[in-house]
Design a protein around this motif. Sequence first.
Motif, PDB file in Angstrom:
ATOM      1  N   PRO A 167       0.823  -1.217   0.000  1.00  0.00           N
ATOM      2  CA  PRO A 167       0.000   0.000   0.000  1.00  0.00           C
ATOM      3  C   PRO A 167       0.853   1.261   0.000  1.00  0.00           C
ATOM      4  O   PRO A 167       1.903   1.316   0.645  1.00  0.00           O
ATOM      5  CB  PRO A 167      -0.792  -0.096   1.306  1.00  0.00           C
ATOM      6  N   GLU A 209       0.808   5.715   0.369  1.00  0.00           N
ATOM      7  CA  GLU A 209       0.328   6.628   1.408  1.00  0.00           C
ATOM      8  C   GLU A 209      -1.192   6.736   1.440  1.00  0.00           C
ATOM      9  O   GLU A 209      -1.787   6.993   2.481  1.00  0.00           O
ATOM     10  CB  GLU A 209       0.933   8.023   1.223  1.00  0.00           C
ATOM     11  N   SER A 210      -1.836   6.557   0.290  1.00  0.00           N
ATOM     12  CA  SER A 210      -3.291   6.685   0.219  1.00  0.00           C
ATOM     13  C   SER A 210      -4.006   5.362   0.498  1.00  0.00           C
ATOM     14  O   SER A 210      -5.226   5.318   0.528  1.00  0.00           O
ATOM     15  CB  SER A 210      -3.709   7.188  -1.174  1.00  0.00           C
ATOM     16  N   GLY A 211      -3.234   4.274   0.693  1.00  0.00           N
ATOM     17  CA  GLY A 211      -3.841   2.961   0.908  1.00  0.00           C
ATOM     18  C   GLY A 211      -4.048   2.194  -0.381  1.00  0.00           C
ATOM     19  O   GLY A 211      -4.505   1.066  -0.358  1.00  0.00           O
ATOM     20  N   ARG A 234      -2.911   0.117  -3.742  1.00  0.00           N
ATOM     21  CA  ARG A 234      -1.861  -0.836  -4.084  1.00  0.00           C
ATOM     22  C   ARG A 234      -1.788  -0.959  -5.604  1.00  0.00           C
ATOM     23  O   ARG A 234      -2.802  -1.204  -6.258  1.00  0.00           O
ATOM     24  CB  ARG A 234      -2.161  -2.199  -3.456  1.00  0.00           C
ATOM     25  N   TYR A 236      -7.879  -0.383  -4.193  1.00  0.00           N
ATOM     26  CA  TYR A 236      -8.094  -0.023  -2.793  1.00  0.00           C
ATOM     27  C   TYR A 236      -8.810  -1.124  -2.035  1.00  0.00           C
ATOM     28  O   TYR A 236      -9.117  -0.971  -0.860  1.00  0.00           O
ATOM     29  CB  TYR A 236      -8.872   1.290  -2.705  1.00  0.00           C
ATOM     30  N   SER A 237      -9.064  -2.252  -2.714  1.00  0.00           N
ATOM     31  CA  SER A 237      -9.739  -3.394  -2.094  1.00  0.00           C
ATOM     32  C   SER A 237      -9.590  -4.604  -3.005  1.00  0.00           C
ATOM     33  O   SER A 237      -9.185  -4.477  -4.160  1.00  0.00           O
ATOM     34  CB  SER A 237     -11.229  -3.086  -1.906  1.00  0.00           C
ATOM     35  N   ASP A 239      -4.540  -6.428   3.769  1.00  0.00           N
ATOM     36  CA  ASP A 239      -3.681  -5.293   4.147  1.00  0.00           C
ATOM     37  C   ASP A 239      -3.792  -4.167   3.122  1.00  0.00           C
ATOM     38  O   ASP A 239      -3.275  -4.266   2.019  1.00  0.00           O
ATOM     39  CB  ASP A 239      -2.224  -5.758   4.251  1.00  0.00           C
ATOM     40  N   TRP A 240      -4.459  -3.089   3.532  1.00  0.00           N
ATOM     41  CA  TRP A 240      -4.664  -1.938   2.628  1.00  0.00           C
ATOM     42  C   TRP A 240      -4.208  -0.627   3.231  1.00  0.00           C
ATOM     43  O   TRP A 240      -4.288   0.401   2.594  1.00  0.00           O
ATOM     44  CB  TRP A 240      -6.137  -1.864   2.212  1.00  0.00           C
ATOM     45  N   ALA A 241      -3.704  -0.644   4.457  1.00  0.00           N
ATOM     46  CA  ALA A 241      -3.233   0.593   5.103  1.00  0.00           C
ATOM     47  C   ALA A 241      -1.733   0.726   4.929  1.00  0.00           C
ATOM     48  O   ALA A 241      -1.004  -0.258   4.956  1.00  0.00           O
ATOM     49  CB  ALA A 241      -3.578   0.583   6.594  1.00  0.00           C
ATOM     50  N   HIS A 242      -1.270   1.960   4.746  1.00  0.00           N
ATOM     51  CA  HIS A 242       0.169   2.230   4.586  1.00  0.00           C
ATOM     52  C   HIS A 242       0.853   2.131   5.913  1.00  0.00           C
ATOM     53  O   HIS A 242       0.403   2.501   6.914  1.00  0.00           O
ATOM     54  CB  HIS A 242       0.351   3.620   3.958  1.00  0.00           C
TER      55      HIS A 242
END
Length: 71
Positions: free
Chosen positions: A12, A14-16, A18, A31-32, A68-71
């Motif tokens: 990910p 900074e914005s989440g 990938r 993003y998902s 896992d999608w958070a930076h």
Amino acid sequence: MVSATPVVIYPPDESGGRRVRIDGSILGLAYSTQDVARFMQEAGLQEWDEMDVVRSALIEWRGGGPDDWAH
């Protein structure tokens, strides 16, 4: 069409988001797992859904798995 080359989902940012690479080309940011499924559908696998994304051996997850999608 997706070849035997793995699909790569990068860590990910900074914005989440990938980055999604299929057959050597970056298709965009996901993003998902639903976004990844859409990219797979655009690449020729129209029947794919989120569960296919989570279970597929075609996909190489870098920097965390499908949850896992958070930076």
